[in-house]
Write a protein that holds these residues in place. Structure first.
Motif, PDB file in Angstrom:
ATOM      1  N   THR A  34      49.906  27.125  43.901  1.00 39.64           N
ATOM      2  CA  THR A  34      49.918  27.774  42.714  1.00 39.64           C
ATOM      3  C   THR A  34      48.836  26.936  41.706  1.00 39.64           C
ATOM      4  O   THR A  34      48.346  25.964  41.979  1.00 39.64           O
ATOM      5  N   PHE A  35      48.564  27.649  40.727  1.00 40.98           N
ATOM      6  CA  PHE A  35      47.381  27.045  39.969  1.00 40.98           C
ATOM      7  C   PHE A  35      47.886  26.201  38.568  1.00 40.98           C
ATOM      8  O   PHE A  35      48.854  26.938  38.051  1.00 40.98           O
ATOM      9  N   ASP A  36      47.517  25.153  38.289  1.00 39.31           N
ATOM     10  CA  ASP A  36      48.041  24.676  37.078  1.00 39.31           C
ATOM     11  C   ASP A  36      47.714  25.222  35.751  1.00 39.31           C
ATOM     12  O   ASP A  36      48.447  25.383  34.810  1.00 39.31           O
ATOM     13  N   PHE A  37      46.495  25.873  35.682  1.00 39.68           N
ATOM     14  CA  PHE A  37      45.977  26.381  34.304  1.00 39.68           C
ATOM     15  C   PHE A  37      45.367  27.665  34.612  1.00 39.68           C
ATOM     16  O   PHE A  37      44.040  27.609  34.616  1.00 39.68           O
ATOM     17  N   PRO A  38      46.188  28.573  35.243  1.00 36.79           N
ATOM     18  CA  PRO A  38      45.344  29.784  35.356  1.00 36.79           C
ATOM     19  C   PRO A  38      44.702  30.745  34.240  1.00 36.79           C
ATOM     20  O   PRO A  38      45.086  30.424  33.006  1.00 36.79           O
ATOM     21  N   THR A  39      43.729  31.049  34.438  1.00 35.15           N
ATOM     22  CA  THR A  39      42.874  31.963  33.489  1.00 35.15           C
ATOM     23  C   THR A  39      42.658  33.240  33.861  1.00 35.15           C
ATOM     24  O   THR A  39      43.068  33.761  35.039  1.00 35.15           O
ATOM     25  N   GLU A  40      42.022  34.327  33.193  1.00 35.95           N
ATOM     26  CA  GLU A  40      41.751  35.771  33.392  1.00 35.95           C
ATOM     27  C   GLU A  40      40.699  35.700  34.665  1.00 35.95           C
ATOM     28  O   GLU A  40      40.604  36.697  35.167  1.00 35.95           O
ATOM     29  N   ASP A  41      40.011  34.529  34.930  1.00 36.15           N
ATOM     30  CA  ASP A  41      38.893  34.460  35.845  1.00 36.15           C
ATOM     31  C   ASP A  41      39.499  34.035  37.076  1.00 36.15           C
ATOM     32  O   ASP A  41      38.730  33.704  38.173  1.00 36.15           O
ATOM     33  N   THR A  42      40.727  33.435  37.154  1.00 32.67           N
ATOM     34  CA  THR A  42      41.394  32.962  38.253  1.00 32.67           C
ATOM     35  C   THR A  42      41.285  33.849  39.489  1.00 32.67           C
ATOM     36  O   THR A  42      41.935  34.825  39.218  1.00 32.67           O
ATOM     37  N   VAL A  43      41.025  33.483  40.770  1.00 29.27           N
ATOM     38  CA  VAL A  43      41.026  34.439  41.991  1.00 29.27           C
ATOM     39  C   VAL A  43      42.316  34.113  42.349  1.00 29.27           C
ATOM     40  O   VAL A  43      42.764  32.936  42.686  1.00 29.27           O
ATOM     41  N   PRO A  44      42.891  35.316  42.648  1.00 31.68           N
ATOM     42  CA  PRO A  44      44.376  35.195  43.416  1.00 31.68           C
ATOM     43  C   PRO A  44      44.219  34.447  44.757  1.00 31.68           C
ATOM     44  O   PRO A  44      43.328  34.590  45.429  1.00 31.68           O
ATOM     45  N   ILE A  45      45.275  33.604  45.006  1.00 33.05           N
ATOM     46  CA  ILE A  45      45.359  32.801  46.253  1.00 33.05           C
ATOM     47  C   ILE A  45      45.206  33.939  47.489  1.00 33.05           C
ATOM     48  O   ILE A  45      44.421  33.463  48.491  1.00 33.05           O
ATOM     49  N   GLU A  46      45.776  35.200  47.572  1.00 32.52           N
ATOM     50  CA  GLU A  46      45.462  35.902  48.688  1.00 32.52           C
ATOM     51  C   GLU A  46      44.090  36.452  48.885  1.00 32.52           C
ATOM     52  O   GLU A  46      43.586  36.319  50.072  1.00 32.52           O
ATOM     53  N   LYS A  47      43.342  36.506  47.885  1.00 34.55           N
ATOM     54  CA  LYS A  47      41.813  36.826  48.047  1.00 34.55           C
ATOM     55  C   LYS A  47      41.209  35.396  48.611  1.00 34.55           C
ATOM     56  O   LYS A  47      40.138  35.606  49.301  1.00 34.55           O
ATOM     57  N   LEU A  48      41.689  34.243  48.106  1.00 33.86           N
ATOM     58  CA  LEU A  48      40.995  32.984  48.435  1.00 33.86           C
ATOM     59  C   LEU A  48      41.257  32.867  50.042  1.00 33.86           C
ATOM     60  O   LEU A  48      40.359  32.403  50.907  1.00 33.86           O
ATOM     61  N   LEU A  64      41.205  35.085  52.062  1.00 34.87           N
ATOM     62  CA  LEU A  64      40.245  35.923  52.874  1.00 34.87           C
ATOM     63  C   LEU A  64      38.990  35.236  53.228  1.00 34.87           C
ATOM     64  O   LEU A  64      38.303  35.495  54.053  1.00 34.87           O
ATOM     65  N   LEU A  65      38.782  34.277  52.409  1.00 36.23           N
ATOM     66  CA  LEU A  65      37.518  33.461  52.723  1.00 36.23           C
ATOM     67  C   LEU A  65      37.358  32.692  54.066  1.00 36.23           C
ATOM     68  O   LEU A  65      36.330  32.677  54.785  1.00 36.23           O
ATOM     69  N   LYS A  66      38.611  32.474  54.544  1.00 34.87           N
ATOM     70  CA  LYS A  66      38.807  31.852  55.980  1.00 34.87           C
ATOM     71  C   LYS A  66      38.234  32.800  56.908  1.00 34.87           C
ATOM     72  O   LYS A  66      37.742  32.268  58.018  1.00 34.87           O
ATOM     73  N   GLN A  67      38.414  34.027  57.030  1.00 32.78           N
ATOM     74  CA  GLN A  67      38.248  35.033  57.751  1.00 32.78           C
ATOM     75  C   GLN A  67      36.770  35.710  57.664  1.00 32.78           C
ATOM     76  O   GLN A  67      36.441  36.293  58.734  1.00 32.78           O
ATOM     77  N   SER A  68      36.023  35.234  56.699  1.00 32.65           N
ATOM     78  CA  SER A  68      34.679  35.845  56.427  1.00 32.65           C
ATOM     79  C   SER A  68      33.460  35.072  57.647  1.00 32.65           C
ATOM     80  O   SER A  68      33.397  33.938  57.462  1.00 32.65           O
ATOM     81  N   LYS A  97      31.216  38.167  47.897  1.00 37.24           N
ATOM     82  CA  LYS A  97      31.689  39.546  48.370  1.00 37.24           C
ATOM     83  C   LYS A  97      33.127  39.695  48.944  1.00 37.24           C
ATOM     84  O   LYS A  97      33.527  40.757  49.033  1.00 37.24           O
ATOM     85  N   VAL A  98      33.611  38.526  49.325  1.00 36.26           N
ATOM     86  CA  VAL A  98      34.983  38.395  49.696  1.00 36.26           C
ATOM     87  C   VAL A  98      35.943  38.552  48.540  1.00 36.26           C
ATOM     88  O   VAL A  98      36.704  39.338  48.690  1.00 36.26           O
TER      89      VAL A  98
END
Length: 128
Positions: free
Chosen positions: A52-66, A68-72, A119-120
């Motif tokens: 989880t994020f300590d201080f999420p903002t509107e620009d915080t990228v969801p964990i699920e999308k992050l 996906l970086l592993k697979q790119s 892109k991811v």
């Protein structure tokens, strides 16, 4: 203190291979007469609790999308470059990464990495 594996006396040394204790050169020689193997290192499982994020903002990228970086393959190709990895390590260690990012964004190899990541996590929307 551990007991010697040969004579059960107090030991001060450990076999460099199997890490079992021995007390003297004589006991070491006896131990070496039979081959030994290194102990298995237990695998450490990563924590299963969701990040989880300590201080999420509107620009915080969801964990699920992050994740996906592993697979790119494009991101992985960028990370093959040692210069990109060095830049990322410097950014990670920096007390002011925001200032360094401005500087590194002038480097084409770093902007290529950033574009691959974007892109991811932020795929372009189709104009249909």
């Amino acid at each position: 203190m551990n007991a010697c594996i040969q004579c059960n006396e107090a030991s001060s040394y450990k076999c460099p291979i199997c890490r079992k204790p021995y007390c003297s050169v004589a006991c070491c020689k006896l131990h070496r007469e039979t081959p030994c193997t290194a102990p298995e290192i237990p695998k450490v499982e990563p924590p299963k609790e969701p990040m989880t994020f300590d201080f999420p903002t509107e620009d915080t990228v969801p964990i699920e999308k992050l994740e996906l970086l592993k697979q790119s393959s494009e991101v992985k190709a960028c990370l093959d470059n040692p210069h990109v990895r060095t830049i990322l390590e410097l950014l990670d260690k920096s007390p002011h990464p925001d200032q360094l990012i401005q500087e590194y964004m002038q480097e084409p190899i770093f902007t290529e990495f950033v574009d691959a990541c974007l892109k991811v996590v932020q795929p372009p929307e189709n104009d249909e």
